[in-house]
Design a protein around this motif. Structure first.
Motif, PDB file in Angstrom:
ATOM      1  N   SER A 157      57.902   9.354  -1.876  1.00  0.00           N
ATOM      2  CA  SER A 157      56.508   9.318  -2.329  1.00  0.00           C
ATOM      3  C   SER A 157      56.315   8.146  -3.287  1.00  0.00           C
ATOM      4  O   SER A 157      57.250   7.738  -3.971  1.00  0.00           O
ATOM      5  N   ASP A 158      55.104   7.621  -3.337  1.00  0.00           N
ATOM      6  CA  ASP A 158      54.784   6.623  -4.354  1.00  0.00           C
ATOM      7  C   ASP A 158      54.574   7.308  -5.691  1.00  0.00           C
ATOM      8  O   ASP A 158      55.129   6.900  -6.708  1.00  0.00           O
ATOM      9  N   LEU A 159      53.771   8.365  -5.679  1.00  0.00           N
ATOM     10  CA  LEU A 159      53.439   9.059  -6.922  1.00  0.00           C
ATOM     11  C   LEU A 159      53.055  10.501  -6.602  1.00  0.00           C
ATOM     12  O   LEU A 159      52.281  10.751  -5.690  1.00  0.00           O
ATOM     13  N   ILE A 160      53.611  11.420  -7.363  1.00  0.00           N
ATOM     14  CA  ILE A 160      53.182  12.823  -7.326  1.00  0.00           C
ATOM     15  C   ILE A 160      52.642  13.140  -8.705  1.00  0.00           C
ATOM     16  O   ILE A 160      53.269  12.847  -9.718  1.00  0.00           O
ATOM     17  N   GLU A 161      51.453  13.715  -8.754  1.00  0.00           N
ATOM     18  CA  GLU A 161      50.845  14.102 -10.020  1.00  0.00           C
ATOM     19  C   GLU A 161      50.638  15.609 -10.061  1.00  0.00           C
ATOM     20  O   GLU A 161      50.467  16.246  -9.023  1.00  0.00           O
ATOM     21  N   SER A 162      50.644  16.137 -11.272  1.00  0.00           N
ATOM     22  CA  SER A 162      50.347  17.550 -11.486  1.00  0.00           C
ATOM     23  C   SER A 162      49.339  17.646 -12.620  1.00  0.00           C
ATOM     24  O   SER A 162      49.553  17.101 -13.700  1.00  0.00           O
ATOM     25  N   GLU A 163      48.245  18.325 -12.325  1.00  0.00           N
ATOM     26  CA  GLU A 163      47.197  18.512 -13.323  1.00  0.00           C
ATOM     27  C   GLU A 163      46.693  19.945 -13.214  1.00  0.00           C
ATOM     28  O   GLU A 163      46.377  20.413 -12.122  1.00  0.00           O
ATOM     29  N   ASN A 164      46.678  20.642 -14.337  1.00  0.00           N
ATOM     30  CA  ASN A 164      46.260  22.057 -14.360  1.00  0.00           C
ATOM     31  C   ASN A 164      47.054  22.893 -13.359  1.00  0.00           C
ATOM     32  O   ASN A 164      46.517  23.778 -12.702  1.00  0.00           O
ATOM     33  N   GLY A 165      48.327  22.581 -13.208  1.00  0.00           N
ATOM     34  CA  GLY A 165      49.195  23.347 -12.325  1.00  0.00           C
ATOM     35  C   GLY A 165      49.094  22.991 -10.857  1.00  0.00           C
ATOM     36  O   GLY A 165      49.797  23.573 -10.031  1.00  0.00           O
ATOM     37  N   GLU A 166      48.218  22.058 -10.500  1.00  0.00           N
ATOM     38  CA  GLU A 166      48.061  21.664  -9.100  1.00  0.00           C
ATOM     39  C   GLU A 166      48.746  20.332  -8.833  1.00  0.00           C
ATOM     40  O   GLU A 166      48.576  19.373  -9.584  1.00  0.00           O
ATOM     41  N   LEU A 167      49.524  20.286  -7.743  1.00  0.00           N
ATOM     42  CA  LEU A 167      50.221  19.071  -7.343  1.00  0.00           C
ATOM     43  C   LEU A 167      49.400  18.309  -6.317  1.00  0.00           C
ATOM     44  O   LEU A 167      48.716  18.917  -5.493  1.00  0.00           O
ATOM     45  N   TYR A 168      49.503  16.986  -6.358  1.00  0.00           N
ATOM     46  CA  TYR A 168      48.887  16.180  -5.302  1.00  0.00           C
ATOM     47  C   TYR A 168      49.613  14.833  -5.190  1.00  0.00           C
ATOM     48  O   TYR A 168      50.069  14.275  -6.181  1.00  0.00           O
ATOM     49  N   PRO A 169      49.735  14.353  -3.958  1.00  0.00           N
ATOM     50  CA  PRO A 169      50.368  13.054  -3.731  1.00  0.00           C
ATOM     51  C   PRO A 169      49.355  11.918  -3.864  1.00  0.00           C
ATOM     52  O   PRO A 169      48.170  12.098  -3.580  1.00  0.00           O
ATOM     53  N   VAL A 170      49.853  10.762  -4.311  1.00  0.00           N
ATOM     54  CA  VAL A 170      49.045   9.544  -4.380  1.00  0.00           C
ATOM     55  C   VAL A 170      49.826   8.449  -3.653  1.00  0.00           C
ATOM     56  O   VAL A 170      50.942   8.119  -4.051  1.00  0.00           O
ATOM     57  N   GLU A 171      49.253   7.934  -2.600  1.00  0.00           N
ATOM     58  CA  GLU A 171      49.877   6.867  -1.811  1.00  0.00           C
ATOM     59  C   GLU A 171      49.233   5.538  -2.191  1.00  0.00           C
ATOM     60  O   GLU A 171      48.014   5.437  -2.261  1.00  0.00           O
ATOM     61  N   TYR A 172      50.043   4.535  -2.446  1.00  0.00           N
ATOM     62  CA  TYR A 172      49.546   3.207  -2.828  1.00  0.00           C
ATOM     63  C   TYR A 172      49.489   2.302  -1.600  1.00  0.00           C
ATOM     64  O   TYR A 172      50.452   2.225  -0.832  1.00  0.00           O
ATOM     65  N   LYS A 173      48.368   1.601  -1.446  1.00  0.00           N
ATOM     66  CA  LYS A 173      48.190   0.635  -0.364  1.00  0.00           C
ATOM     67  C   LYS A 173      47.648  -0.663  -0.947  1.00  0.00           C
ATOM     68  O   LYS A 173      46.869  -0.658  -1.896  1.00  0.00           O
ATOM     69  N   ARG A 181      50.198  10.891 -18.299  1.00  0.00           N
ATOM     70  CA  ARG A 181      49.004  10.102 -18.559  1.00  0.00           C
ATOM     71  C   ARG A 181      47.932  11.101 -18.954  1.00  0.00           C
ATOM     72  O   ARG A 181      47.441  11.852 -18.111  1.00  0.00           O
ATOM     73  N   GLU A 182      47.647  11.145 -20.240  1.00  0.00           N
ATOM     74  CA  GLU A 182      46.752  12.154 -20.809  1.00  0.00           C
ATOM     75  C   GLU A 182      47.251  13.549 -20.421  1.00  0.00           C
ATOM     76  O   GLU A 182      48.356  13.917 -20.772  1.00  0.00           O
ATOM     77  N   GLN A 183      46.474  14.332 -19.652  1.00  0.00           N
ATOM     78  CA  GLN A 183      46.880  15.691 -19.294  1.00  0.00           C
ATOM     79  C   GLN A 183      47.597  15.756 -17.943  1.00  0.00           C
ATOM     80  O   GLN A 183      47.853  16.846 -17.431  1.00  0.00           O
ATOM     81  N   THR A 184      47.903  14.597 -17.383  1.00  0.00           N
ATOM     82  CA  THR A 184      48.476  14.556 -16.039  1.00  0.00           C
ATOM     83  C   THR A 184      49.955  14.162 -16.085  1.00  0.00           C
ATOM     84  O   THR A 184      50.309  13.131 -16.650  1.00  0.00           O
ATOM     85  N   TRP A 185      50.794  15.009 -15.506  1.00  0.00           N
ATOM     86  CA  TRP A 185      52.218  14.702 -15.371  1.00  0.00           C
ATOM     87  C   TRP A 185      52.396  13.866 -14.110  1.00  0.00           C
ATOM     88  O   TRP A 185      51.803  14.146 -13.074  1.00  0.00           O
ATOM     89  N   GLN A 186      53.214  12.812 -14.194  1.00  0.00           N
ATOM     90  CA  GLN A 186      53.417  11.910 -13.064  1.00  0.00           C
ATOM     91  C   GLN A 186      54.909  11.694 -12.820  1.00  0.00           C
ATOM     92  O   GLN A 186      55.670  11.526 -13.770  1.00  0.00           O
TER      93      GLN A 186
END
Length: 197
Positions: free
Chosen positions: A77-93, A55-60
């Motif tokens: 995990s619901d979603l793991i994103e990587s942007e500018n080399g940094e990973l972060y989790p996204v939890e959906y509620k 999604r644009e510059q973000t790998w999902q």
């Protein structure tokens, strides 16, 4: 549970929400659906079928398994994103941001798994609330890490001993699908009756 078994990441959220609910779900295998759990299940099914992409510059990547040997955690995990080399989790509620930290604990547990699996430090995560269509930033602070580790240890002890935590009546009971199983006000009434008797 024995020392080699892994605990579900989702159990941390349940324990922080209500230890008695966690016991019912993960020690006795009880679960009852209500409108909230059905909405949550539908949301996760939609999220998990979307796969991998950009999604644009973000790998999902969606619905991948996370694991920590150090903390004996496992979960999807619901979603793991990587942007500018940094990973972060996204939890959906399904709902909106509540007054409690149980969602943040779940995100932090995912971050701990990601760190162990990738060797990268994870400093942020998000909770996406479907009702408001907004992401809530979760900063993976040292305080949140310590709270998450304490919750992991509490859940491990709960699963190891199987000792039922006493049901406690709180505002959280209103939306709980297992409310009719524990009926916390009955425990209070019985306690008061015994004291008077």
């Amino acid at each position: 549970m024995n020392e080699t078994e892994y605990i579900p990441i989702a159990s941390l959220n349940q324990y922080a929400y209500c230890p008695h609910r966690c016991w019912r779900m993960f020690c006795t295998g009880e679960f009852i659906d209500n409108q909230y759990t059905i909405e949550g299940t539908s949301l996760h099914e939609r999220v998990h079928t979307m796969g991998e992409g950009h999604r644009e510059q973000t790998w999902q990547v969606r619905a991948i398994w996370l694991k920590s040997d150090k903390y004996k955690l496992i979960g999807k995990s619901d979603l793991i994103e990587s942007e500018n080399g940094e990973l972060y989790p996204v939890e959906y509620k399904r709902g909106r941001k509540g007054e409690w930290d149980n969602d943040e604990l779940q995100v932090c547990a995912q971050a701990l798994c990601l760190e162990e699996m990738t060797g990268q430090i994870v400093t942020t995560g998000y909770v996406f609330y479907a009702h408001s269509h907004q992401r809530q930033l979760v900063e993976i602070t040292e305080e949140l890490r310590q709270s998450t580790v304490a919750t992991i240890e509490a859940v491990q002890m709960l699963l190891l001993t199987g000792i039922m935590p006493k049901p406690v009546k709180t505002k959280r009971c209103t939306g709980c699908s297992l409310y009719t199983r524990c009926v916390p006000e009955v425990v209070d009434k019985v306690g008061r009756y015994q004291e008077v008797y």
